[in-house]
Design an enzyme around this catalytic site. Structure first.
Site, short mmCIF file in Angstrom:
data_model
loop_
_atom_site.label_atom_id
_atom_site.label_comp_id
_atom_site.label_asym_id
_atom_site.label_seq_id
_atom_site.Cartn_x
_atom_site.Cartn_y
_atom_site.Cartn_z
N ARG A 17 11.09 8.48 2.60
CA ARG A 17 12.05 9.25 3.38
C ARG A 17 11.74 9.31 4.87
NH1 ARG A 17 12.41 10.74 -1.63
NH2 ARG A 17 10.17 10.51 -1.49
N THR A 18 10.48 9.62 5.20
CA THR A 18 10.18 9.82 6.62
C THR A 18 10.41 8.53 7.40
OG1 THR A 18 8.59 11.50 5.98
CG2 THR A 18 8.48 10.74 8.26
N LYS A 30 -7.54 -6.52 10.33
CA LYS A 30 -8.58 -7.31 11.01
C LYS A 30 -9.57 -6.40 11.75
CE LYS A 30 -5.25 -10.99 12.07
NZ LYS A 30 -4.57 -11.63 13.20
C1 NCD Z 1 5.58 14.67 2.15
C2 NCD Z 1 4.39 14.15 2.92
O1 NCD Z 1 4.28 12.94 3.16
O2 NCD Z 1 3.59 14.98 3.31
N1 NCD Z 1 6.59 13.74 1.99
C3 NCD Z 1 7.53 13.61 2.96
O3 NCD Z 1 7.25 13.30 4.09
N2 NCD Z 1 8.79 13.91 2.61
C4 NCD Z 1 5.23 15.38 0.90
C5 NCD Z 1 4.38 14.69 -0.13
O4 NCD Z 1 3.97 13.54 0.00
O5 NCD Z 1 4.13 15.34 -1.15
#
Ligand code: NCD
Length: 325
Positions: A74-75, A103
């Site tokens: 998602r991010t 590397k």
């Molecule tokens: C979260 C993260 O990466 O901290 N995910 C996200 O960015 N939506 C939550 C998780 O990984 O549990």
């Protein structure tokens, strides 16, 4: 913390005074009620823009580097979608194992490389403080997309935006956070950010996964009432927001301990029968077992809306740091 203003190819038409122009976004401690209102307002406009027109050319000619040293769906893709919907372009480095990092290239050198090709860099890295290190070396704005168990400021912004869009206010709310509060960076950032408002917080976790003391210190300083409990049943009937998190397997030194804790909480329809009719269940995703799939069709399940809101918040942040909002 007041990060310095960095080079974003200043044009006379840029918005210099939005408070974000040329700035790094490293921690939620950079935000107060005033600049939060501004970002939420712009994110709302971005939502309207996408719903009406799909895209715009606000960031045409701008390039984002997406540098991910840890897994992400998602991010990384919402930052990418945000840039593309605003007419910009993206250098996606999601598989650092195929980059020169393998590397032995250092973080400062990788950042110096990407800043020569792009106007802004989004970074996710397993070490706490890594985004701050990157920001020290980069001449372009750095956006922290998660630094180990530290912070995840853009997630907290999209979480707050979701609460605002769904419940129309951030004040007077009771918010319970459930699950891995020790290693979960999303709840660290969200707790600090919510402490700007008139809220009541509950931290629900097994004792060994409790919220770290430095985060609780912020809550105490701001005089936010809070409770700590092990049972979701203690809070379910009172809460306006139930924020559920995954037990962070990758942060455990002892996998047997993870196995023991991973299914500690499972939010299901039975638990929700005790909840208010007007409340929301949130989760930053990915979920493993902590929310039953049977909850997905309940109108109170906000996690898919939350995911969509991530794109609007990231559109707002990118436009703001590049001086186009
Ligand atoms: C979260 C993260 O990466 O901290 N995910 C996200 O960015 N939506 C939550 C998780 O990984 O549990």
């Amino acid at each position: 913390m007041c990060p310095q203003t960095k080079s974003v190819g200043r044009l006379p038409s840029d918005h210099f005074d939005n408070g974000f122009y040329g700035k790094d976004i490293l921690s939620v401690s950079q935000f107060d009620k005033t600049n939060l209102d501004y970002i939420f307002g712009v994110a709302h406009e971005m939502r309207v823009l996408v719903e009406r027109f799909g895209s715009a050319d606000l960031l045409q000619g701008k390039i984002l580097s997406n540098l991910f040293y840890e897994p992400s769906t998602r991010t990384s893709s919402s930052f990418m979608a945000a840039m593309l919907r605003l007419g910009g372009q993206v250098i996606p480095i999601n598989n650092v194992q195929y980059s020169s990092v393998t590397k032995g290239e250092s973080l400062p050198d990788t950042v110096r490389t990407l800043e020569s090709y792009s106007d802004v860099i989004v970074i996710r890295h397993p070490e706490v403080g890594s985004a701050e290190i990157a920001a020290r070396y980069a001449q372009v704005p750095i956006i922290n997309a998660g630094d180990g168990i530290g912070e995840h400021p853009t997630q907290a912004l999209l979480d707050m935006f979701t609460i605002l869009e769904d419940l129309q206010t951030l004040n007077g709310l009771r918010v319970a956070m459930v699950g891995d509060l020790k290693f979960g960076r999303t709840v660290h950032s969200l707790t600090k950010l919510l402490s700007n408002y008139n809220v009541e917080l509950s931290f629900v976790s097994p004792p060994i996964l409790q919220m770290p003391s430095d985060v609780l210190d912020v809550v105490k300083q701001r005089k936010i009432p809070f409770t700590i409990t092990e049972s979701a049943h203690d809070v379910i009937s009172d809460v306006d927001v139930l924020y559920v998190t995954r037990v962070q397997k990758e942060r455990f030194a002892d996998l047997a301990e993870y196995e023991r804790l991973k299914d500690f909480y499972v939010v299901d329809q039975e638990l929700l029968t005790k909840a208010k009719e007007k409340m929301i269940v949130m989760h930053p995703l990915p979920r493993v077992n902590e929310i039953s799939y049977t909850v997905d069709d309940d109108p109170r399940a906000a996690y898919f809306r939350q995911m969509r809101n991530g794109m609007y918040i990231r559109m707002a942040l990118l436009a703001a740091v590049l001086g186009k909002a």
